[in-house]
Design a protein around this motif. Structure first.
Motif, PDB file in Angstrom:
ATOM      1  N   PRO A 119      40.651  42.906  17.460  1.00  0.00           N
ATOM      2  CA  PRO A 119      41.105  44.294  17.658  1.00  0.00           C
ATOM      3  C   PRO A 119      40.875  44.798  19.084  1.00  0.00           C
ATOM      4  CG  PRO A 119      39.914  44.107  15.595  1.00  0.00           C
ATOM      5  CD  PRO A 119      39.761  42.799  16.294  1.00  0.00           C
ATOM      6  N   LEU A 120      39.723  44.462  19.671  1.00  0.00           N
ATOM      7  CA  LEU A 120      39.442  44.900  21.031  1.00  0.00           C
ATOM      8  C   LEU A 120      40.397  44.263  22.017  1.00  0.00           C
ATOM      9  CD1 LEU A 120      37.599  46.400  23.050  1.00  0.00           C
ATOM     10  CD2 LEU A 120      36.139  44.353  23.081  1.00  0.00           C
ATOM     11  N   TYR A 121      40.648  42.991  21.852  1.00  0.00           N
ATOM     12  CA  TYR A 121      41.520  42.263  22.777  1.00  0.00           C
ATOM     13  C   TYR A 121      42.946  42.798  22.741  1.00  0.00           C
ATOM     14  CZ  TYR A 121      44.042  38.375  24.909  1.00  0.00           C
ATOM     15  OH  TYR A 121      44.864  37.616  25.715  1.00  0.00           O
ATOM     16  N   VAL A 178      36.796  39.978  28.705  1.00  0.00           N
ATOM     17  CA  VAL A 178      38.186  40.328  29.023  1.00  0.00           C
ATOM     18  C   VAL A 178      38.301  41.831  29.288  1.00  0.00           C
ATOM     19  CG1 VAL A 178      40.532  40.461  28.105  1.00  0.00           C
ATOM     20  CG2 VAL A 178      39.189  38.380  27.791  1.00  0.00           C
ATOM     21  N   LEU A 179      37.647  42.633  28.463  1.00  0.00           N
ATOM     22  CA  LEU A 179      37.679  44.087  28.672  1.00  0.00           C
ATOM     23  C   LEU A 179      37.064  44.456  30.025  1.00  0.00           C
ATOM     24  CD1 LEU A 179      38.144  46.990  27.692  1.00  0.00           C
ATOM     25  CD2 LEU A 179      35.906  46.878  26.565  1.00  0.00           C
ATOM     26  N   VAL A 180      35.909  43.908  30.328  1.00  0.00           N
ATOM     27  CA  VAL A 180      35.265  44.181  31.614  1.00  0.00           C
ATOM     28  C   VAL A 180      36.170  43.742  32.766  1.00  0.00           C
ATOM     29  CG1 VAL A 180      33.321  43.542  33.105  1.00  0.00           C
ATOM     30  CG2 VAL A 180      32.929  44.063  30.686  1.00  0.00           C
ATOM     31  N   PHE A 181      36.763  42.586  32.626  1.00  0.00           N
ATOM     32  CA  PHE A 181      37.669  42.049  33.650  1.00  0.00           C
ATOM     33  C   PHE A 181      38.820  43.012  33.924  1.00  0.00           C
ATOM     34  CE2 PHE A 181      41.283  38.900  34.405  1.00  0.00           C
ATOM     35  CZ  PHE A 181      41.031  38.783  35.755  1.00  0.00           C
ATOM     36  N   HIS A 182      39.440  43.512  32.871  1.00  0.00           N
ATOM     37  CA  HIS A 182      40.587  44.404  33.048  1.00  0.00           C
ATOM     38  C   HIS A 182      40.170  45.754  33.636  1.00  0.00           C
ATOM     39  CE1 HIS A 182      43.017  42.030  29.821  1.00  0.00           C
ATOM     40  NE2 HIS A 182      43.141  41.519  31.032  1.00  0.00           N
ATOM     41  N   ILE A 183      38.980  46.228  33.264  1.00  0.00           N
ATOM     42  CA  ILE A 183      38.511  47.486  33.846  1.00  0.00           C
ATOM     43  C   ILE A 183      38.194  47.308  35.329  1.00  0.00           C
ATOM     44  CG2 ILE A 183      36.619  49.160  33.837  1.00  0.00           C
ATOM     45  CD1 ILE A 183      36.530  48.890  30.803  1.00  0.00           C
ATOM     46  N   VAL A 184      37.530  46.225  35.672  1.00  0.00           N
ATOM     47  CA  VAL A 184      37.199  45.957  37.074  1.00  0.00           C
ATOM     48  C   VAL A 184      38.463  45.806  37.908  1.00  0.00           C
ATOM     49  CG1 VAL A 184      36.158  44.270  38.633  1.00  0.00           C
ATOM     50  CG2 VAL A 184      34.936  44.992  36.586  1.00  0.00           C
ATOM     51  N   ARG A 200      39.895  48.578  39.925  1.00  0.00           N
ATOM     52  CA  ARG A 200      39.274  48.883  41.218  1.00  0.00           C
ATOM     53  C   ARG A 200      39.611  47.819  42.261  1.00  0.00           C
ATOM     54  NH1 ARG A 200      36.458  53.631  42.807  1.00  0.00           N
ATOM     55  NH2 ARG A 200      35.122  53.115  44.583  1.00  0.00           N
ATOM     56  N   THR A 201      39.548  46.551  41.851  1.00  0.00           N
ATOM     57  CA  THR A 201      39.827  45.448  42.763  1.00  0.00           C
ATOM     58  C   THR A 201      40.325  44.244  41.975  1.00  0.00           C
ATOM     59  OG1 THR A 201      38.865  43.850  44.303  1.00  0.00           O
ATOM     60  CG2 THR A 201      37.382  44.798  42.672  1.00  0.00           C
ATOM     61  N   LEU A 202      41.322  43.566  42.502  1.00  0.00           N
ATOM     62  CA  LEU A 202      41.873  42.382  41.844  1.00  0.00           C
ATOM     63  C   LEU A 202      41.117  41.110  42.209  1.00  0.00           C
ATOM     64  CD1 LEU A 202      45.702  43.073  42.260  1.00  0.00           C
ATOM     65  CD2 LEU A 202      44.291  43.442  40.222  1.00  0.00           C
ATOM     66  N   ALA A 203      40.221  41.206  43.168  1.00  0.00           N
ATOM     67  CA  ALA A 203      39.551  40.002  43.667  1.00  0.00           C
ATOM     68  C   ALA A 203      38.289  39.650  42.890  1.00  0.00           C
ATOM     69  CB  ALA A 203      39.208  40.175  45.142  1.00  0.00           C
ATOM     70  N   ALA A 204      37.779  40.571  42.093  1.00  0.00           N
ATOM     71  CA  ALA A 204      36.500  40.336  41.413  1.00  0.00           C
ATOM     72  C   ALA A 204      36.684  39.454  40.179  1.00  0.00           C
ATOM     73  CB  ALA A 204      35.874  41.667  41.013  1.00  0.00           C
ATOM     74  N   LEU A 205      35.619  38.808  39.778  1.00  0.00           N
ATOM     75  CA  LEU A 205      35.534  38.020  38.544  1.00  0.00           C
ATOM     76  C   LEU A 205      36.688  37.024  38.402  1.00  0.00           C
ATOM     77  CD1 LEU A 205      34.471  40.856  36.071  1.00  0.00           C
ATOM     78  CD2 LEU A 205      33.031  39.405  37.502  1.00  0.00           C
ATOM     79  N   PRO A 206      36.803  36.073  39.313  1.00  0.00           N
ATOM     80  CA  PRO A 206      37.951  35.162  39.303  1.00  0.00           C
ATOM     81  C   PRO A 206      37.998  34.223  38.114  1.00  0.00           C
ATOM     82  CG  PRO A 206      36.315  34.461  40.917  1.00  0.00           C
ATOM     83  CD  PRO A 206      35.894  35.813  40.441  1.00  0.00           C
ATOM     84  N   PHE A 207      36.861  34.012  37.420  1.00  0.00           N
ATOM     85  CA  PHE A 207      36.846  33.111  36.272  1.00  0.00           C
ATOM     86  C   PHE A 207      36.996  33.838  34.942  1.00  0.00           C
ATOM     87  CE2 PHE A 207      34.646  28.923  37.689  1.00  0.00           C
ATOM     88  CZ  PHE A 207      35.704  28.696  38.556  1.00  0.00           C
ATOM     89  N   ALA A 208      36.976  35.165  34.936  1.00  0.00           N
ATOM     90  CA  ALA A 208      37.000  35.909  33.674  1.00  0.00           C
ATOM     91  C   ALA A 208      38.279  35.655  32.881  1.00  0.00           C
ATOM     92  CB  ALA A 208      36.836  37.407  33.939  1.00  0.00           C
TER      93      ALA A 208
END
Length: 353
Positions: free
Chosen positions: A279-281, A17-23, A26-34
């Motif tokens: 806590p991270l989430y 989830v953290l990686v998804f939000h950071i990515v 930059r772009t909303l199209a990446a990692l569609p299943f995250a």
């Protein structure tokens, strides 16, 4: 009983989830299943809550009020901190930019602290402007309340009926929206209801199923890799594939993870990332909001953004550790002394532990 592999899977999903939000900065199209990590959390939540509380709720040893206190103590302090940080940043932005009024910030904050969606800022799609991750807690709380209210009458037949109805609603959601999404934006907030019912009660069903065959360290690592491969898949495969993940794959992974017994080293590692997962989430939004301001103001090259993303993730992890160690632990200790029933089990946070 501690389910160490489930701790590890929960931690992996929170990191995704953290990686998804950071990515997404930059772009909303990446990692569609995250984004399906939240649906995986719901399956975990149903199992853990049923394992910890179902017998006492069904037998009358735990009242609805006591159950609500237990869940409040476990989940709300960190949610409060995450929302407080977001509110402070929003108030600062209102003072500096003047784009929203202090009255609107205060009104939205009231809804946020109650874990309710806010429609105060129609110019922004999110229904949870001060801590976007809080949307899933709203529907987790809904599923918890529903489960506690019907626990005495939740026979296998009733549970199967709920799963069939929830599965049908989830299938409608998936095919109507070309995938499983919704619940966090103002326009789709009600979609959080069909999104939570099936996976949560699928987790409840897993508590009643016979145990999976026992497996060792390699099998546990394989479960992690499968979960990572699905959530980090660079392309989406349509509504049917996302539905298959939530209805079949995620319950299967949890069922296998329940019986997995990792070695001592992995147990320690899984315990650490599992403890940091919630806590991270729930606190990462403040770091991400500041990071987004940097990304918007400066044109970062791909290499610069990669370095910035690593720094941003490190800050989010540091904040999560600090929040867990120096805020959540002492606050929970105080609340337990004052309010929590002495019969409370330990180590049960539902989806995010």
């Amino acid at each position: 009983m501690r389910f160490h592999t489930l701790d590890g899977m929960r931690g992996i999903a929170a990191l995704v989830v953290l990686v998804f939000h950071i990515v997404q900065q930059r772009t909303l199209a990446a990692l569609p299943f995250a984004g399906l990590a939240v649906d995986f959390f719901y399956v975990l939540s149903g199992f853990v809550v049923a394992h910890s509380y179902e017998a006492r709720l069904a037998g009358g040893a735990l009242s609805l009020r006591a159950f609500a206190q237990l869940r409040f103590v476990r989940l709300y302090p960190l949610a409060f901190l995450g929302i407080l940080l977001g509110t402070m940043l929003a108030a600062l932005a209102a003072a500096v930019k003047g784009s929203v009024s202090p009255a609107d910030v205060a009104t939205a904050a009231l809804f946020a602290f109650l874990l309710l969606p806010s429609f105060v800022f129609p110019q922004w799609p999110t229904a949870y402007p001060f801590n976007p991750a809080a949307w899933s807690l709203t529907f987790e709380a809904l599923a918890n309340v529903l489960f506690a209210c019907i626990a005495r009458w939740l026979s296998n037949a009733v549970l199967i009926a709920i799963l069939l109805a929830g599965g049908a609603a989830l299938a409608w959601l998936a095919y109507a929206n070309a995938g499983i999404s919704g619940g966090h934006e103002q326009a789709t907030v009600l979609l959080g209801v069909p999104r939570v019912i099936f996976p949560f009660f699928a987790g409840v069903l897993l508590r009643r199923l016979p145990a999976a065959p026992g497996s060792g360290v390699l099998a546990g690592g394989g479960l992690m890799l499968v979960l990572l491969a699905v959530l980090l898949a660079p392309i989406g495969w349509g509504a049917g594939s996302s539905l298959a993940c939530v209805v079949v794959l995620f319950p299967l992974l949890v069922w296998l993870g329940i019986a997995n017994r990792p070695g001592p080293r992995l147990e320690r590692a899984f315990a650490v990332i599992g403890a940091l997962s919630y806590p991270l989430y729930i606190t990462q939004a403040a770091v991400l909001r500041l990071g987004l301001e940097v990304v918007r103001r400066y044109s970062l090259s791909p290499a610069q953004f990669a370095l910035f993303a690593v720094a941003e993730a490190a800050c989010a992890l540091a904040l999560a550790w600090f929040a867990m160690r120096w805020f959540d632990a002492p606050v929970q200790q105080i609340l337990r002394r004052r309010d929590q029933p002495r019969t409370a089990p330990t180590g049960a946070r539902g989806a995010f532990a």
